[in-house]
Write an enzyme that holds these catalytic residues in place. Structure first.
Site, PDB file in Angstrom:
ATOM      1  N   CYS A   1       0.836  -1.203   0.000  1.00 51.26           N
ATOM      2  CA  CYS A   1       0.000   0.000   0.000  1.00 51.26           C
ATOM      3  C   CYS A   1       0.871   1.255   0.000  1.00 51.26           C
ATOM      4  CB  CYS A   1      -0.911   0.053   1.224  1.00 51.26           C
ATOM      5  SG  CYS A   1      -2.132  -1.267   1.346  1.00 51.26           S
ATOM      6  N   ASP A   2       0.298   2.335  -0.503  1.00 51.58           N
ATOM      7  CA  ASP A   2       0.959   3.629  -0.389  1.00 51.58           C
ATOM      8  C   ASP A   2      -0.100   4.727  -0.442  1.00 51.58           C
ATOM      9  OD1 ASP A   2       3.836   4.866  -0.459  1.00 51.58           O
ATOM     10  OD2 ASP A   2       2.591   6.140  -1.731  1.00 51.58           O
TER      11      ASP A   2
END
Length: 210
Positions: A83-84
């Site tokens: 994720c980011d």
């Protein structure tokens, strides 16, 4: 029937993402990707968070493929989530602030305004192999915050470790009036989107309950 031996891996050292997964019954194995985020420079926020999420998941995937038993007993049978997140305000992309001065300046811009929180999600199934990459946007309405509150908040150190310079699940939650969109997306992981991605890969979120 899902193979009970498959391991859910979180390719992130984020305590907030870890807590979110535990909240819905998933106890992930945490393997930090150690990916250099500065190596990807993209002006489009959707493309940026999706590319970064993909890079993180793939970095951990390569590690598990090359050294399957160094990390997990069943290293090649893993589902990896990368994720980011970034915040966009007035067309400018905000990641983590470099220092306290930048954090103060950023909060002077956030105060009383609306930002868009983008989170990219990459789910890599090493066993198939198959990769899904999607993102979600949540609109964040920030409260009007005075200078003393800004300085005090920055002094806590909390915003220095957060995309967009705030943690809604922490002290920063007092400075958010409302959200339009997924709440957990702002914390760094959209749980409804994760459920949808799991289903697309042939899993159910309940398959990973402990």
């Amino acid at each position: 029937m899902v193979d009970s031996a498959i391991t859910f891996v979180l390719a992130s050292a984020s305590p907030a993402r870890h807590r979110l997964l535990k909240t819905v019954g998933i106890e992930p194995v945490v393997i930090n990707s150690d990916f250099d985020e500065s190596s990807i420079q993209i002006d489009d926020p959707t493309a940026l968070v999706e590319q970064l999420a993909k890079a993180k998941a793939e970095a951990v995937g390569r590690r598990l493929k090359d050294h399957p038993h160094s990390y997990l007993a069943n290293g090649k049978n893993a589902l990896i989530l990368g994720c980011d997140s970034v915040l966009v305000m007035g067309g400018e992309i905000y990641g983590k602030p470099a220092d306290k001065l930048e954090a103060i300046a950023r909060w002077q811009n956030l105060s009383g305004n609306v930002g868009q929180l983008y989170t990219g999600h990459a789910l890599l199934d090493l066993n198939k192999p198959k990769l899904l990459v999607l993102s979600r946007i949540t609109h964040v309405h920030f409260a009007t915050v005075d200078q003393e509150e800004i300085r005090s908040y920055v002094e806590t150190g909390e915003p220095l470790n957060c995309a967009g310079c705030f943690a809604i699940e922490g002290k920063g939650g007092a400075f958010v009036d409302r959200l339009d969109g997924c709440h957990t997306n702002v914390i760094g992981l959209s749980l409804p989107l994760l459920r949808s991605m799991l289903r697309e890969l042939g899993y159910g979120i309940t398959n990973f309950w402990n």
